[in-house]
Design a protein around this motif. Structure first.
Motif, mmCIF file in Angstrom:
data_model
loop_
_atom_site.group_PDB
_atom_site.id
_atom_site.type_symbol
_atom_site.label_atom_id
_atom_site.label_comp_id
_atom_site.label_asym_id
_atom_site.label_seq_id
_atom_site.Cartn_x
_atom_site.Cartn_y
_atom_site.Cartn_z
ATOM 1 N N UNK A 85 81.886 61.453 71.648
ATOM 2 C CA UNK A 85 80.868 61.727 70.635
ATOM 3 C C UNK A 85 81.316 62.869 69.734
ATOM 4 N N UNK A 86 81.880 63.906 70.331
ATOM 5 C CA UNK A 86 82.344 65.067 69.560
ATOM 6 C C UNK A 86 83.491 64.701 68.634
ATOM 7 N N UNK A 87 84.376 63.804 69.101
ATOM 8 C CA UNK A 87 85.484 63.342 68.260
ATOM 9 C C UNK A 87 84.960 62.585 67.052
ATOM 10 N N UNK A 88 84.012 61.678 67.284
ATOM 11 C CA UNK A 88 83.425 60.896 66.194
ATOM 12 C C UNK A 88 82.686 61.816 65.228
ATOM 13 N N UNK A 89 82.034 62.839 65.759
ATOM 14 C CA UNK A 89 81.314 63.802 64.923
ATOM 15 C C UNK A 89 82.245 64.489 63.933
ATOM 16 N N UNK A 90 83.507 64.644 64.298
ATOM 17 C CA UNK A 90 84.462 65.358 63.452
ATOM 18 C C UNK A 90 84.842 64.631 62.181
ATOM 19 N N UNK A 91 84.522 63.327 62.080
ATOM 20 C CA UNK A 91 84.875 62.562 60.886
ATOM 21 C C UNK A 91 83.851 62.799 59.768
ATOM 22 N N UNK A 92 84.224 62.465 58.547
ATOM 23 C CA UNK A 92 83.302 62.545 57.414
ATOM 24 C C UNK A 92 82.807 63.950 57.173
ATOM 25 N N UNK A 93 81.479 64.092 57.168
ATOM 26 C CA UNK A 93 80.863 65.386 56.890
ATOM 27 C C UNK A 93 80.822 66.284 58.117
ATOM 28 N N UNK A 94 81.341 65.815 59.247
ATOM 29 C CA UNK A 94 81.410 66.644 60.446
ATOM 30 C C UNK A 94 80.094 66.790 61.171
ATOM 31 N N UNK A 95 79.174 65.857 60.936
ATOM 32 C CA UNK A 95 77.854 65.945 61.561
ATOM 33 C C UNK A 95 77.523 64.622 62.241
ATOM 34 N N UNK A 96 76.926 64.726 63.427
ATOM 35 C CA UNK A 96 76.536 63.538 64.200
ATOM 36 C C UNK A 96 75.009 63.485 64.251
ATOM 37 N N UNK A 97 74.418 62.356 63.847
ATOM 38 C CA UNK A 97 72.966 62.217 63.829
ATOM 39 C C UNK A 97 72.467 61.282 64.922
ATOM 40 N N UNK A 98 71.399 61.700 65.576
ATOM 41 C CA UNK A 98 70.558 60.806 66.372
ATOM 42 C C UNK A 98 69.283 60.581 65.574
ATOM 43 N N UNK A 99 68.929 59.322 65.351
ATOM 44 C CA UNK A 99 67.810 58.993 64.466
ATOM 45 C C UNK A 99 66.723 58.232 65.211
ATOM 46 N N UNK A 100 65.554 58.176 64.568
ATOM 47 C CA UNK A 100 64.398 57.438 65.105
ATOM 48 C C UNK A 100 64.099 57.842 66.546
ATOM 49 N N UNK A 101 64.038 59.144 66.758
ATOM 50 C CA UNK A 101 63.780 59.692 68.087
ATOM 51 C C UNK A 101 62.307 60.090 68.172
ATOM 52 N N UNK A 102 61.521 59.475 69.084
ATOM 53 C CA UNK A 102 60.135 59.915 69.246
ATOM 54 C C UNK A 102 60.074 61.258 69.963
ATOM 55 N N UNK A 103 59.284 62.172 69.407
ATOM 56 C CA UNK A 103 59.200 63.519 69.992
ATOM 57 C C UNK A 103 57.862 64.140 69.625
ATOM 58 N N UNK A 104 57.075 64.461 70.599
ATOM 59 C CA UNK A 104 55.773 65.112 70.386
ATOM 60 C C UNK A 104 54.888 64.359 69.397
ATOM 61 N N UNK A 105 54.899 63.046 69.486
ATOM 62 C CA UNK A 105 54.042 62.238 68.634
ATOM 63 C C UNK A 105 54.556 61.997 67.236
ATOM 64 N N UNK A 106 55.755 62.465 66.923
ATOM 65 C CA UNK A 106 56.365 62.239 65.613
ATOM 66 C C UNK A 106 57.730 61.612 65.805
#
Length: 299
Positions: A85-106
């Protein structure tokens, strides 16, 4: 430096933050779920996805801990482990996103970037992906005592002002400046032309002038070219548009933007140093346009 979290909204953001490993050099919330945009109701803001960025010193360790706490947040990549995951994060803008995560009702999404990659982007605008977000109001949720990171955050704001001065006329309103700054990270983005609200920059700035004022007031008050009268909504500016003045500003731009500008005017095969080329650009009547073109070019 950045805006403090308002007490009325701090709790909900910190409750989200409590779900994650706490080894953070910087954590901030941004976007329409945090700051109202023109044309959006207050209720709409309360249902929008909340966006976060977490900067961490040790990416592998952070992902390892987060996988043990929040394994469901990750895609199939969780099966490859934190190093992959960290290796993949290093590509492009250097940021790894987790999306559509339910948390505290949002629903939330969060990006993870290494502190070193963030500092590089803030100082040099290598991608302007996270640096661009930090040129607009955000809510800082956590920040450690990293002096280099603090210097980079200030440098990013100063660079945004300098680049905007080069693209604006000698006299302009406070709103003109903030619109120019907010548009820096969208320049050249095809989504701003098709498929996305063309007035996005205006919708960000107009309801949040006070937030932009807080973010930039210290820098503008320390700028000798500006008499800053934000209560009047006007900057009494005497921006030096002479070749000498523009050359000084060009030399203060982030490295990546300088390189893009020089690539526009330096013929292939002609080896000249950056300083020589920027001196030529400073004498060009279209200096501001060249800065805009450099910002609009591919990252």
């Amino acid at each position: 430096m950045a805006l403090p979290v308002l007490s009325s909204s701090a709790v909900k953001f910190r409750r989200v933050l409590a779900h994650f490993p706490q080894e953070l050099s910087l954590a901030f919330a941004y976007g329409s779920g945090v700051f109202r945009q023109a044309g959006a109701s207050a209720e709409h803001g309360e249902t929008n996805m909340l966006d976060f960025v977490f900067a961490v010193d040790d990416v592998v360790t952070w992902h390892m801990t987060n996988l043990s706490k929040n394994r469901s947040h990750y895609s199939f990549l969780k099966f490859f482990g934190p190093k992959k995951i960290s290796t993949i994060q290093g590509y492009g803008a250097g940021i790894y996103y987790n999306t559509l995560v339910p948390c505290n009702g949002r629903m939330i999404k969060y990006g993870v970037i290494s502190t070193d990659a963030l500092i590089e982007d803030l100082f040099h605008w290598k991608t302007l992906y996270v640096a661009g977000r930090l040129q607009k109001p955000v809510k800082i949720l956590a920040q450690n005592e990293n002096s280099r990171l603090q210097a980079a955050l200030v440098s990013n704001l100063k660079s945004a002002v300098i680049a905007s001065f080069l693209m604006l006329p000698e006299s302009f309103s406070e709103e003109d400046l903030f619109l120019q700054i907010a548009g820096l990270s969208y320049s050249g983005d095809f989504r701003m032309i098709i498929g996305e609200d063309r007035f996005k920059v205006q919708n960000i700035v107009k309801p949040n002038i006070a937030h932009f004022q807080k973010l930039y007031s210290t820098i503008l008050q320390g700028c000798p070219q500006v008499v800053y009268k934000h209560q009047l909504g006007r900057l009494e500016a005497s921006i030096d548009k002479s070749p000498e003045g523009q050359f000084t500003q060009l030399m203060a731009l982030p490295k990546t933007l300088q390189q893009k500008i020089t690539a526009l005017v330096n013929p292939p095969g002609k080896n000249r140093d950056v300083e020589e080329i920027l001196l030529q650009v400073a004498h060009d009547p279209d200096c501001g346009y060249l800065v805009h073109q450099g910002r609009s070019g591919p990252v």
